[in-house]
Design an enzyme around this catalytic site. Sequence first.
Site, mmCIF file in Angstrom:
data_model
loop_
_atom_site.group_PDB
_atom_site.id
_atom_site.type_symbol
_atom_site.label_atom_id
_atom_site.label_comp_id
_atom_site.label_asym_id
_atom_site.label_seq_id
_atom_site.Cartn_x
_atom_site.Cartn_y
_atom_site.Cartn_z
ATOM 1 N N SER A 238 6.079 -65.537 16.280
ATOM 2 C CA SER A 238 7.443 -66.004 16.215
ATOM 3 C C SER A 238 7.783 -67.487 16.689
ATOM 4 O O SER A 238 8.775 -68.256 16.529
ATOM 5 C CB SER A 238 8.371 -65.197 17.113
ATOM 6 O OG SER A 238 8.765 -64.095 16.520
ATOM 7 N N SER B 110 10.614 -64.950 14.723
ATOM 8 C CA SER B 110 11.787 -64.806 15.079
ATOM 9 C C SER B 110 12.660 -66.134 15.615
ATOM 10 O O SER B 110 13.704 -66.170 15.569
ATOM 11 C CB SER B 110 12.025 -63.721 16.035
ATOM 12 O OG SER B 110 11.268 -64.024 17.240
ATOM 13 N N LYS C 171 15.707 -70.843 22.840
ATOM 14 C CA LYS C 171 15.814 -69.646 22.125
ATOM 15 C C LYS C 171 16.657 -68.658 22.941
ATOM 16 O O LYS C 171 16.498 -68.277 24.212
ATOM 17 C CB LYS C 171 14.417 -68.813 21.875
ATOM 18 C CG LYS C 171 14.538 -67.640 21.139
ATOM 19 C CD LYS C 171 13.154 -67.151 20.835
ATOM 20 C CE LYS C 171 12.939 -65.918 19.804
ATOM 21 N NZ LYS C 171 11.615 -65.469 19.704
HETATM 22 N N1 GLN Z 1 7.330 -61.292 12.908
HETATM 23 C C1 GLN Z 1 6.955 -60.527 13.906
HETATM 24 C C2 GLN Z 1 7.656 -59.139 14.113
HETATM 25 O O1 GLN Z 1 8.571 -58.964 13.590
HETATM 26 C C3 GLN Z 1 6.603 -61.263 15.263
HETATM 27 C C4 GLN Z 1 8.048 -61.565 16.236
HETATM 28 C C5 GLN Z 1 7.451 -62.264 17.339
HETATM 29 O O2 GLN Z 1 6.676 -62.796 17.508
HETATM 30 N N2 GLN Z 1 8.710 -62.014 18.305
HETATM 31 O O3 GLN Z 1 7.369 -58.398 15.419
#
Ligand code: GLN
Length: 449
Positions: free
Chosen positions: A150, A126, A51
């Site tokens: 994420s 993400s 990532k």
């Molecule tokens: N979808 C969650 C957010 O928008 C989690 C993001 C993540 O785990 N980095 O914060």
Amino acid sequence: MAHSISDFLKRYNETKNLNIMITVDESWLKDHVREQSAVKGSLSDIMIVIKDNINVKGLPNTCGSAFLKNYISPYNATVIEKIKKAGGIIVGKANLDEFAMGSSTEHSAMGATKNPVNPEYVPGGSSGGSAAAVAAGLTDHALGSDTGGSIRQPAGFCGVVGLKPTYGRVSRYGLTAFASSLDQIGPITRTVKQSAELLQVIAGKDERDATSTDVPVDDYVGNLDRDTVKTIGVPFHLLNDGVHPDVRATFEHTIDILKKNGKKITDISLPHLSYSIAVYYILATAEASSNLARFDGVRYGIRHSEKVDSINDFYSINREHGFGPEVKRRIMLGTYVLSSGYYDAYYARAQKVRHLIYEDFQKALKTVDTIILPTCPTPPFKLGEHLDDPISMYLSDVFTVSTNIAGIPGLSVPIGHSEKGLPIGMQIMGNLYEEARILQLGNAIESLL
Ligand code: GLN
């Protein structure tokens, strides 16, 4: 899936329309492969997608942000050092929502990734690029980061396996911080065994991350076929109207299979979990507003203005141009909940509820070995479907954020498909440092299904 670098490059070129990768640098890769060919270890010849918020020396680390478009990382994250020592091959950097804030990759300044199962749909986020890379057959292994889901949510949306380890199990050194008390790096892979193999390499205490712990690392791979999960808790009270009928049906079908295979299913109560979205979006934004202060055009980030009247103007012009709308929204929310006058009402209170959520899990995990829930209340949504309504996007994290809040590990495994043929995932949660146990159940489910 690709079995050689040339296969990988071929597959990468075939799937460019899905916008999975931010960086594949063929000349860097050539040198890296040569260097790694001399290293023999448990990941020898295994290709891994990273990532793009985990630093790999010599490659960009854009975090999906226009602000960091030109940033080349001068160092390796600890997880990268460990992968290199084990012989693994880093093939490139995958797309993500800007600074890991989002659930669909649509907040990436490099454009959204499309779901390889059906390109009209999001891959989740993400770490959507990492999950899509595995689903599209670029590699069998990827690393993601998980602050509120994420790793697990995109794994669920793409029909692959994703593990968020216990907070402190894996070093965060070299991961660009979003919310430091919630962030963890973890594997996204095709099979549960591959996640166990990757976790085996990256887990452990690191002097460079004071929040990593020296709890002994279990033999995840060697214990995979054991069966230490007898009782499974299901918080049925959370499976309300917000859960899509296809998700419910697939989840219930999986419960039936588990019952038939001798598992005891127990209805459990996690009374404070209904506050988890609110708690998460207070704590995560508060921490983000502080972590993102370093992106100002001086310490990090592209400088958009040289001629300004004041240093404050200089910062604001750079930040105005550098950050996308979702990141700005989070910084504003986070600054608000930390401001004097609101701190007690929001931040301090959220910290208290965080502890109650932790206690809910501790109580429940005294009576059951693991807890299961759907990874996400709905199947993957269409690109653009939630883009104008941030709250509806936030609500898709309802089943994932609580493990980050409590610090416990969570594993998402594929359990079936919706009527439209889109993947559905199930999340297995265990107590602190019980990755071995949730991997065992995940492995069992994989072979039962
Ligand atoms: N979808 C969650 C957010 O928008 C989690 C993001 C993540 O785990 N980095 O914060």
